[in-house]
Design an enzyme around this catalytic site. Structure first.
Site, PDB file in Angstrom:
ATOM      1  N   ASP A   1      -4.951   3.126  -1.791  1.00 46.54           N
ATOM      2  CA  ASP A   1      -6.050   3.372  -0.847  1.00 46.54           C
ATOM      3  C   ASP A   1      -6.684   4.730  -1.115  1.00 46.54           C
ATOM      4  OD1 ASP A   1      -6.197   1.071   0.940  1.00 46.54           O
ATOM      5  OD2 ASP A   1      -4.146   1.600   1.500  1.00 46.54           O
TER       6      ASP A   1
ATOM      7  N   HIS B   1      -8.368   0.315  -3.996  1.00 48.50           N
ATOM      8  CA  HIS B   1      -9.306   0.055  -2.892  1.00 48.50           C
ATOM      9  C   HIS B   1     -10.090   1.337  -2.628  1.00 48.50           C
ATOM     10  CE1 HIS B   1      -9.658  -0.997   1.704  1.00 48.50           C
ATOM     11  NE2 HIS B   1     -10.835  -0.994   1.090  1.00 48.50           N
TER      12      HIS B   1
ATOM     13  N   MET C   1      -9.566   7.316  -0.131  1.00 46.64           N
ATOM     14  CA  MET C   1     -10.451   7.633   0.999  1.00 46.64           C
ATOM     15  C   MET C   1     -11.079   9.012   0.793  1.00 46.64           C
ATOM     16  SD  MET C   1      -8.071   6.365   4.138  1.00 46.64           S
ATOM     17  CE  MET C   1      -7.126   4.844   4.057  1.00 46.64           C
TER      18      MET C   1
ATOM     19  N   ASP D   1      -6.129  -7.063   4.373  1.00 42.57           N
ATOM     20  CA  ASP D   1      -5.669  -5.670   4.397  1.00 42.57           C
ATOM     21  C   ASP D   1      -5.778  -5.093   5.800  1.00 42.57           C
ATOM     22  OD1 ASP D   1      -5.020  -3.068   3.756  1.00 42.57           O
ATOM     23  OD2 ASP D   1      -6.811  -2.685   2.542  1.00 42.57           O
TER      24      ASP D   1
ATOM     25  N   SER E   1       0.839  -1.200   0.000  1.00 43.12           N
ATOM     26  CA  SER E   1       0.000   0.000   0.000  1.00 43.12           C
ATOM     27  C   SER E   1       0.874   1.250   0.000  1.00 43.12           C
ATOM     28  CB  SER E   1      -0.893   0.019   1.239  1.00 43.12           C
ATOM     29  OG  SER E   1      -1.482   1.304   1.364  1.00 43.12           O
TER      30      SER E   1
ATOM     31  N   MET F   1     -10.979  -6.937   5.373  1.00 44.95           N
ATOM     32  CA  MET F   1     -10.313  -5.924   6.214  1.00 44.95           C
ATOM     33  C   MET F   1      -9.986  -6.540   7.579  1.00 44.95           C
ATOM     34  SD  MET F   1     -10.079  -3.379   4.215  1.00 44.95           S
ATOM     35  CE  MET F   1      -9.176  -2.406   5.419  1.00 44.95           C
TER      36      MET F   1
ATOM     37  N   MET G   1     -12.535   3.450  -0.773  1.00 45.50           N
ATOM     38  CA  MET G   1     -13.256   3.652   0.497  1.00 45.50           C
ATOM     39  C   MET G   1     -14.004   4.974   0.371  1.00 45.50           C
ATOM     40  SD  MET G   1     -10.151   2.351   2.916  1.00 45.50           S
ATOM     41  CE  MET G   1      -8.961   2.573   1.611  1.00 45.50           C
TER      42      MET G   1
ATOM     43  N   HIS H   1      -1.126  -1.475  -4.220  1.00 45.61           N
ATOM     44  CA  HIS H   1      -2.410  -1.214  -3.555  1.00 45.61           C
ATOM     45  C   HIS H   1      -2.567   0.299  -3.349  1.00 45.61           C
ATOM     46  CE1 HIS H   1      -5.819  -2.559  -1.025  1.00 45.61           C
ATOM     47  NE2 HIS H   1      -5.497  -1.568  -0.198  1.00 45.61           N
TER      48      HIS H   1
HETATM   49  C1  DX5 Z   1      -6.650   0.917   5.647  1.00 47.96           C
HETATM   50  C2  DX5 Z   1      -6.093   0.596   4.297  1.00 47.96           C
HETATM   51  C3  DX5 Z   1      -4.916  -0.325   4.309  1.00 47.96           C
HETATM   52  C4  DX5 Z   1      -3.740   0.157   5.078  1.00 47.96           C
HETATM   53  C5  DX5 Z   1      -2.667  -0.873   5.161  1.00 47.96           C
HETATM   54  O1  DX5 Z   1      -7.840   1.611   5.486  1.00 47.96           O
HETATM   55  O2  DX5 Z   1      -7.078   0.007   3.499  1.00 47.96           O
HETATM   56  O3  DX5 Z   1      -4.535  -0.624   2.974  1.00 47.96           O
HETATM   57  O4  DX5 Z   1      -3.201   1.305   4.532  1.00 47.96           O
HETATM   58  O5  DX5 Z   1      -1.612  -0.333   5.889  1.00 47.96           O
HETATM   59  P1  DX5 Z   1      -0.938  -1.072   7.119  1.00 47.96           P
HETATM   60  O6  DX5 Z   1      -0.216  -2.237   6.513  1.00 47.96           O
HETATM   61  O7  DX5 Z   1      -0.024  -0.037   7.673  1.00 47.96           O
HETATM   62  O8  DX5 Z   1      -2.018  -1.468   8.059  1.00 47.96           O
HETATM   63 ZN    ZN Z   2      -6.543  -0.864   1.505  1.00 50.93          ZN
END
Ligand code: DX5
Ligand code: ZN
Length: 218
Positions: free
Chosen positions: A36, A67, A38, A176, A9, A138, A69, A34
């Site tokens: 993320d 991903h 948000m 994840d 990520s 998750m 969110m 990956h």
């Molecule tokens: C959380 C994300 C993850 C996260 C993973 O909302 O979806 O992808 O960034 O990071 P670590 O490995 O630091 O938990």
């Molecule tokens: Zn993620």
């Protein structure tokens, strides 16, 4: 058994030089990247959107494992597809019609993932399992990197693997959140075949990405 794949990520990378970070991940043996996304609404944090993904696209040929969110997610699927995503994973709570969103992602030729929050049960997505490519389980509450792995989710991974085998389905099981060198074996044993990791890959062993990816895979 499917080959274990690592999806680092970039959330844990240096946001001032993401292109360079992606190159480092590719050189270190990552299988995919990956991303993320948000929105400060579905989760209490804000990250990046399609323009950033588009500008990162030229730095690697590795698949972008995006991903989302964000909610409502449906109207943004087109722009994330056009930006260069390869896998698009959504949360079932973030769309009015799960089937329509799955079909829309497929219509752009992308792989589809559905993600299960820690409190979301497999039943919510059960009837779509034969239509999707991946389930993202998750192992933390989404929103932030660097959180602690919730070990009771191991049961959910095991149950998902049982359903997958029983129905003879082919989707990937991706995990994840909080993945490290202690729990990597546990999630693999439980049935996961793609491991997401931010903090462990970028920060452990003084940031030796290659070593960290190798260690997570084993
Ligand atoms: C959380 C994300 C993850 C996260 C993973 O909302 O979806 O992808 O960034 O990071 P670590 O490995 O630091 O938990
Ligand atoms: Zn993620």
């Amino acid at each position: 058994m499917k080959k274990i794949q690592i999806s680092p990520s970039i959330l844990a990378g240096d946001f001032s030089k993401l292109g360079y970070e992606i190159k480092r991940l590719e050189d270190g043996g990552a299988d995919m990247i990956h991303v993320d996304v948000m929105d400060g609404h579905f989760v209490p944090n804000l990250t990046i959107g399609p323009p950033v993904i588009k500008s990162l696209r030229k730095y690697t040929k590795l698949p972008f494992d995006v991903h989302l969110m964000i909610s409502p997610v449906h109207k943004y699927i087109k722009s994330f597809s056009e930006a260069g995503s390869d896998i698009i994973t959504i949360h079932p709570e973030a769309t009015k019609n799960i089937k329509d969103s799955i079909d829309l992602i497929k219509s752009f030729g992308k792989k589809v993932g559905l993600s299960l929050n820690p409190d979301t049960s497999i039943e919510v997505i059960d009837k779509y399992l034969k239509e999707i490519n991946l389930v993202l389980v998750m192992t933390v509450y989404p929103g932030f990197g660097g959180q602690k792995f919730i070990s009771k989710i191991l049961n959910k991974i095991k149950n998902l693997k049982i359903i997958k085998d029983k129905k003879n389905l082919d989707f990937d099981i991706e995990v994840d959140g909080g993945i490290n060198f202690e729990n990597n074996k546990l999630v693999i044993e439980a049935g996961a075949n793609i491991l997401v990791s931010g903090t462990t890959i970028f920060k452990d062993n003084n940031g030796d990405i290659k070593k960290n990816i190798e260690l997570l895979r084993s």
